[in-house]
Design a protein around this motif. Structure first.
Motif, PDB file in Angstrom:
ATOM      1  N   LEU A   1       0.840  -1.193   0.000  1.00  0.00           N
ATOM      2  CA  LEU A   1       0.000   0.000   0.000  1.00  0.00           C
ATOM      3  C   LEU A   1       0.882   1.252   0.000  1.00  0.00           C
ATOM      4  O   LEU A   1       1.972   1.230   0.552  1.00  0.00           O
ATOM      5  CB  LEU A   1      -0.895   0.018   1.243  1.00  0.00           C
ATOM      6  CG  LEU A   1      -1.998  -1.034   1.332  1.00  0.00           C
ATOM      7  CD1 LEU A   1      -2.723  -0.916   2.665  1.00  0.00           C
ATOM      8  CD2 LEU A   1      -2.984  -0.900   0.195  1.00  0.00           C
TER       9      LEU A   1
ATOM     10  N   LEU B   1      -1.739   5.537   2.778  1.00  0.00           N
ATOM     11  CA  LEU B   1      -2.721   4.606   3.338  1.00  0.00           C
ATOM     12  C   LEU B   1      -2.174   3.917   4.578  1.00  0.00           C
ATOM     13  O   LEU B   1      -2.895   3.694   5.539  1.00  0.00           O
ATOM     14  CB  LEU B   1      -3.127   3.566   2.293  1.00  0.00           C
ATOM     15  CG  LEU B   1      -3.949   4.123   1.129  1.00  0.00           C
ATOM     16  CD1 LEU B   1      -4.392   3.007   0.198  1.00  0.00           C
ATOM     17  CD2 LEU B   1      -5.157   4.883   1.631  1.00  0.00           C
TER      18      LEU B   1
ATOM     19  N   VAL C   1      -2.745   6.104   7.356  1.00  0.00           N
ATOM     20  CA  VAL C   1      -4.120   6.055   7.868  1.00  0.00           C
ATOM     21  C   VAL C   1      -4.267   4.872   8.815  1.00  0.00           C
ATOM     22  O   VAL C   1      -4.813   4.997   9.915  1.00  0.00           O
ATOM     23  CB  VAL C   1      -5.137   5.942   6.710  1.00  0.00           C
ATOM     24  CG1 VAL C   1      -6.546   5.792   7.274  1.00  0.00           C
ATOM     25  CG2 VAL C   1      -5.070   7.158   5.809  1.00  0.00           C
ATOM     26  N   ILE C   2      -3.740   3.730   8.385  1.00  0.00           N
ATOM     27  CA  ILE C   2      -3.825   2.539   9.231  1.00  0.00           C
ATOM     28  C   ILE C   2      -3.095   2.785  10.556  1.00  0.00           C
ATOM     29  O   ILE C   2      -3.591   2.476  11.636  1.00  0.00           O
ATOM     30  CB  ILE C   2      -3.223   1.318   8.508  1.00  0.00           C
ATOM     31  CG1 ILE C   2      -4.096   0.973   7.295  1.00  0.00           C
ATOM     32  CG2 ILE C   2      -3.110   0.128   9.440  1.00  0.00           C
ATOM     33  CD1 ILE C   2      -3.501  -0.046   6.372  1.00  0.00           C
TER      34      ILE C   2
ATOM     35  N   PHE D   1      -4.661   4.573  13.575  1.00  0.00           N
ATOM     36  CA  PHE D   1      -5.571   3.874  14.479  1.00  0.00           C
ATOM     37  C   PHE D   1      -4.832   3.050  15.531  1.00  0.00           C
ATOM     38  O   PHE D   1      -5.445   2.450  16.406  1.00  0.00           O
ATOM     39  CB  PHE D   1      -6.497   2.928  13.693  1.00  0.00           C
ATOM     40  CG  PHE D   1      -7.408   3.647  12.743  1.00  0.00           C
ATOM     41  CD1 PHE D   1      -8.301   4.606  13.207  1.00  0.00           C
ATOM     42  CD2 PHE D   1      -7.386   3.375  11.396  1.00  0.00           C
ATOM     43  CE1 PHE D   1      -9.138   5.265  12.340  1.00  0.00           C
ATOM     44  CE2 PHE D   1      -8.226   4.037  10.521  1.00  0.00           C
ATOM     45  CZ  PHE D   1      -9.111   4.987  10.997  1.00  0.00           C
TER      46      PHE D   1
ATOM     47  N   PHE E   1      -7.711  -5.678   1.107  1.00  0.00           N
ATOM     48  CA  PHE E   1      -6.713  -4.756   0.564  1.00  0.00           C
ATOM     49  C   PHE E   1      -7.158  -4.167  -0.769  1.00  0.00           C
ATOM     50  O   PHE E   1      -6.907  -3.000  -1.058  1.00  0.00           O
ATOM     51  CB  PHE E   1      -5.360  -5.454   0.433  1.00  0.00           C
ATOM     52  CG  PHE E   1      -4.673  -5.619   1.751  1.00  0.00           C
ATOM     53  CD1 PHE E   1      -4.235  -4.500   2.450  1.00  0.00           C
ATOM     54  CD2 PHE E   1      -4.502  -6.862   2.316  1.00  0.00           C
ATOM     55  CE1 PHE E   1      -3.614  -4.635   3.678  1.00  0.00           C
ATOM     56  CE2 PHE E   1      -3.886  -7.009   3.545  1.00  0.00           C
ATOM     57  CZ  PHE E   1      -3.444  -5.889   4.223  1.00  0.00           C
TER      58      PHE E   1
ATOM     59  N   VAL F   1      -9.470  -1.412   0.105  1.00  0.00           N
ATOM     60  CA  VAL F   1      -8.745  -0.221   0.568  1.00  0.00           C
ATOM     61  C   VAL F   1      -8.283   0.586  -0.633  1.00  0.00           C
ATOM     62  O   VAL F   1      -8.466   1.806  -0.708  1.00  0.00           O
ATOM     63  CB  VAL F   1      -7.529  -0.610   1.433  1.00  0.00           C
ATOM     64  CG1 VAL F   1      -6.636   0.599   1.678  1.00  0.00           C
ATOM     65  CG2 VAL F   1      -7.967  -1.190   2.755  1.00  0.00           C
ATOM     66  N   GLU F   2      -7.715  -0.105  -1.594  1.00  0.00           N
ATOM     67  CA  GLU F   2      -7.203   0.600  -2.760  1.00  0.00           C
ATOM     68  C   GLU F   2      -8.327   1.228  -3.567  1.00  0.00           C
ATOM     69  O   GLU F   2      -8.206   2.347  -4.071  1.00  0.00           O
ATOM     70  CB  GLU F   2      -6.357  -0.348  -3.622  1.00  0.00           C
ATOM     71  CG  GLU F   2      -4.949  -0.458  -3.052  1.00  0.00           C
ATOM     72  CD  GLU F   2      -4.124  -1.556  -3.700  1.00  0.00           C
ATOM     73  OE1 GLU F   2      -4.590  -2.147  -4.700  1.00  0.00           O
ATOM     74  OE2 GLU F   2      -3.021  -1.809  -3.197  1.00  0.00           O
TER      75      GLU F   2
ATOM     76  N   ASN G   1      -9.596   4.230  -1.778  1.00  0.00           N
ATOM     77  CA  ASN G   1      -8.618   5.306  -1.937  1.00  0.00           C
ATOM     78  C   ASN G   1      -8.750   5.944  -3.312  1.00  0.00           C
ATOM     79  O   ASN G   1      -8.796   7.159  -3.457  1.00  0.00           O
ATOM     80  CB  ASN G   1      -7.210   4.732  -1.743  1.00  0.00           C
ATOM     81  CG  ASN G   1      -6.142   5.807  -1.772  1.00  0.00           C
ATOM     82  OD1 ASN G   1      -6.333   6.882  -1.204  1.00  0.00           O
ATOM     83  ND2 ASN G   1      -5.043   5.529  -2.441  1.00  0.00           N
TER      84      ASN G   1
ATOM     85  N   LEU H   1     -12.650   4.174   3.444  1.00  0.00           N
ATOM     86  CA  LEU H   1     -11.216   4.057   3.662  1.00  0.00           C
ATOM     87  C   LEU H   1     -10.915   3.960   5.149  1.00  0.00           C
ATOM     88  O   LEU H   1     -10.124   3.123   5.592  1.00  0.00           O
ATOM     89  CB  LEU H   1     -10.516   5.278   3.054  1.00  0.00           C
ATOM     90  CG  LEU H   1      -9.014   5.183   2.854  1.00  0.00           C
ATOM     91  CD1 LEU H   1      -8.680   4.028   1.933  1.00  0.00           C
ATOM     92  CD2 LEU H   1      -8.485   6.471   2.272  1.00  0.00           C
ATOM     93  N   ASP H   2     -11.584   4.813   5.920  1.00  0.00           N
ATOM     94  CA  ASP H   2     -11.375   4.775   7.366  1.00  0.00           C
ATOM     95  C   ASP H   2     -11.782   3.430   7.951  1.00  0.00           C
ATOM     96  O   ASP H   2     -11.080   2.854   8.775  1.00  0.00           O
ATOM     97  CB  ASP H   2     -12.184   5.891   8.043  1.00  0.00           C
ATOM     98  CG  ASP H   2     -11.433   7.209   8.023  1.00  0.00           C
ATOM     99  OD1 ASP H   2     -10.251   7.197   7.655  1.00  0.00           O
ATOM    100  OD2 ASP H   2     -12.045   8.240   8.358  1.00  0.00           O
TER     101      ASP H   2
ATOM    102  N   CYS I   1      -9.299   0.717   6.783  1.00  0.00           N
ATOM    103  CA  CYS I   1      -7.993   0.894   7.437  1.00  0.00           C
ATOM    104  C   CYS I   1      -8.104   0.583   8.925  1.00  0.00           C
ATOM    105  O   CYS I   1      -7.179   0.034   9.529  1.00  0.00           O
ATOM    106  CB  CYS I   1      -7.469   2.318   7.242  1.00  0.00           C
ATOM    107  SG  CYS I   1      -6.851   2.613   5.589  1.00  0.00           S
TER     108      CYS I   1
END
Lengths: 519, 186
Positions: A243, A247, A250-251, A254, B123, B126-127, B130, B138-139, B142
């Motif tokens: 990624l 991104l 972002v991960i 958290f 995954f 996620v992409e 994005n 996305l939040d 993630c």
């Protein structure tokens, strides 16, 4: 061991000095293994100094330092036999006149590793240069090449070069700099080096890993980054590492902060990711600090937490442009356990201030349990001005007599305040609205959200709304018990801001017993 | 919600119908078509909102070459579920606080939505999120990944995500020393 000779200006003192120095050298019998020989003299009698130097050199020192500060007459090195230098590793010369003989002398030093020339002049009409196959570090500080020939430095083992100021009219050339890893070059503005020379200098630094330049005029061309595997996803990676950085950040936002840092260990891809996260969350809960702990381990936990927080902010690359900073700290609880932990309180307040100080560029700030005063006006120079702040979120902060001033939150757009305690006790302490009779300026404020548990006599409402809208607006404020989404207050005129385009939405939500205020 | 490629007349009629319909058709990298409500797409995805506003939506299926059909299906699924889960009126009125407040924990249905996904699908999603500028999705995704990492040692994380350790032993030790302040045992 070391022979040190210093000087005094007065005649008799000089005589005594001379006597001492000569005697010292005469009766010193450690002739074969002197480690360091240092001559430090404002030249008074060149003949004497010459003699000492020659004598001293016969001890075959490993380190030779000849420092002649403050002499008007340039001091010339006496003729010296090169056989005396078979052990010389470090040579430091200051304020000396170096002629063609010096160039020759240098080339005879078999094990020379460190050469430092300060305020030295190269004279004589012969080619000047430093050719030393074993030299590892070279410092040329404010040296002046008065010859008409370029200064040629040839040192294939050189790993560190420090070249500052100085005058090299005929140019300076570095050759065979294959192992040079670190270079610091300061050039004076006044054209002591031609642009061509500067370019040539840079060209010979192709192998350096660390380069510090100042006063350069030549344009730097950096065709390709030399770092290999650091940063950036590659194809062969697992889906997570593949990624993009954004991104992963972002991960990471958290994750608890210690774990964010620990991701360094995962693989090279992750090595420096944590340093550039746009979000930092420091939470003392991660270190097991909680209100329940009353035993002796608290100090230890707090020390570890503080160490972590300080390190995190120190080594994070991005604190000046951080997007979000969240700090959770239970100092509030410390206050209630005052007898036990007064010292931590003092510590933590300082800490808090320091933490805030490094965050002057944050756009979003959320403070929980914070005690340090937040002063955002310009009159308070201890505190940074959060000129980029967009969102300010306070939760159970400022229990005591602290005054919060938002005088210059001119770009702040959102303001949240959460309180889980009785407002009444705080009411007089939060001076949100004004200071010294001036309305606080927050022309871009768009949202105010105040969440709290109890509202005795609706003081909060009056307090907030009374400042926000015109007095007649307040009279309209009647709490309703219906559970509806909080109403938006769109006030055409307010005292909050003198600017006409200001728009303020106040959303009041009362957590345990929701009351909506609608206008 | 998958729609087969229409041809000839069928496509014509659909085209006409689509002008009135409040859906947009999205085409995955492998050519499959998906429909999603225009309102949900515009609200949840900044990219789609821009395309709708800019009129660059293709009635025959807007090409999203970067997104595979499985991920796109999940995206559309999410949009629909999102529209169903919150009454749209309430959502609009609370949109200010919804967008501005700090990240809110995933709701129950969002949790379930990401929990059922495989690693790869997660995954990919996620992409896709994005790419489409779907901030909330996305939040949520993630957040899910972070949940999988939370509380685990680097070794365990490597195992979960199959991350190859390309450090030498010495390097690893060096980093551990360097960052000793971040390692604590409780």
């Amino acid at each position: 061991m070391r022979s040190l000779m210093t000087h005094a200006a007065l005649d008799e003192k000089w005589a005594r000095f001379e006597d001492f120095a000569t005697n010292l050298l005469l009766f010193h019998d450690n002739t074969s293994s002197l480690d360091e020989f240092l001559v430090f003299a404002h030249v008074y009698n060149q003949r004497h100094v010459d003699r000492w130097i020659r004598r001293g050199i016969e001890y075959c020192p490993a380190v030779l330092r000849i420092l002649m500060p403050g002499t008007d007459l340039a001091f010339k090195l006496p003729p010296m036999a090169s056989s005396s230098f078979h052990r010389l590793k470090r040579l430091c010369l200051q304020n000396l006149d170096l002629d063609g003989q010096f160039t020759h002398l240098l080339s005879t030093f078999p094990v020379m590793e460190y050469l430092e020339l300060t305020l030295c002049e190269f004279t004589g009409d012969c080619s000047q240069g430093i050719t030393l196959s074993t030299l590892k570090k070279l410092v040329l500080d404010c040296c002046d090449n008065k010859t008409s020939r370029p200064m040629v430095i040839m040192a294939p083992s050189l790993s560190c070069l420090n070249l500052s100021f100085g005058c090299y009219l005929a140019g300076i050339a570095l050759s065979k700099m294959d192992s040079l890893a670190e270079a610091m070059i300061d050039v004076l503005e006044n054209q002591t080096m031609s642009q061509k020379t500067q370019r040539g200098l840079l060209g010979s630094l192709f192998n350096v890993t660390s380069l510090e330049l100042s006063g350069f005029e030549t344009k730097m061309m950096n065709p390709e980054p030399t770092t290999g595997h650091v940063g950036g996803p590659t194809d062969a990676m697992d889906p997570l590492s593949a990624l993009p950085d954004g991104l992963l950040h972002v991960i990471m936002s958290f994750l608890p902060a210690p774990q964010v840092v620990q991701t360094s260990l995962l693989s090279r891809r992750w090595r420096c990711l944590w340093r550039s996260t746009p979000c930092i969350e420091i939470n003392d809960e991660n270190f097991g600090i909680s209100a329940q702990i009353r035993d002796g381990t608290l100090s230890e936990r707090w020390a570890r937490f503080e160490d972590f927080a300080t390190n995190l902010l120190l080594f994070h690359d991005n604190t000046s442009s951080l997007g979000e900073f969240r700090l959770h700290s239970l100092n509030y609880n410390f206050r209630h356990a005052q007898i036990d932990i007064t010292e931590y309180e003092a510590l933590s307040q300082k800490d808090q201030r320091e933490l805030l100080g490094s965050l002057f560029n944050v756009t979003s700030l959320k403070l929980i349990g914070f005690e340090e005063e937040v002063m955002l006006n310009k009159n308070y120079d201890k505190f940074p001005i959060f000129s980029n702040m967009r969102t300010l979120c306070l939760n159970t902060c400022f229990r005591n007599e602290c005054e919060i001033s938002y005088m210059d939150l001119c770009v702040c757009q959102k303001f949240f305040s959460f309180s889980d305690s009785e407002w009444e006790t705080e009411r007089e302490t939060i001076a949100l609205h004004r200071e010294h009779g001036r309305p606080f300026q927050c022309p871009k404020l768009k949202l105010v959200e105040v969440i709290y548990h109890y509202d005795h006599d609706h003081q909060l409402m009056e307090f907030v709304l009374g400042e926000v809208i015109k007095p007649e607006g307040v009279t309209k404020m009647q709490p309703e018990t219906s559970k509806k989404p909080a109403g938006d207050l769109t006030s055409p005129v307010d005292r909050l801001s003198a600017l006409p385009d200001a728009l303020l939405h106040a959303i009041l939500s009362f957590v345990p017993a929701p009351q909506a205020v609608r206008t | 919600m998958e729609v087969d490629k229409g041809k000839g007349e069928a496509e014509e009629t659909r085209k006409v119908a689509e002008a009135d319909r409040d859906t947009v058709t999205l085409k995955s990298s492998d050519g499959k078509l998906f429909e999603v409500s225009k309102e949900a797409a515009a609200r949840l995805s900044t990219v789609l909102a821009g395309m709708i506003a800019g009129g660059s939506i293709d009635d025959n299926g807007t090409d999203l070459k970067q997104i595979g059909s499985e991920a796109l299906e999940n995206v559309v699924d999410y949009c629909n579920k999102h529209a169903n889960s919150i009454p749209s009126a309430a959502l609009i009125s609370s949109s200010i606080s919804f967008n501005t407040a700090p990240f809110k924990e995933p709701e129950e249905w969002e949790r379930k939505f990401v929990d059922r996904l495989s690693h790869d699908a997660l995954f990919d999603l996620v992409e896709a999120a994005n790419f489409l500028g779907m901030e909330r999705l996305l939040d949520v995704t993630c957040h899910k990944i972070s949940e999988m990492m939370k509380g685990k040692s680097p070794d365990q994380i490597r195992e979960v995500f199959n991350i190859k350790n390309d450090y030498t032993k010495e390097e690893l030790e060096e980093i551990r020393q360097e960052l000793a302040w971040a390692f604590y045992d409780d």
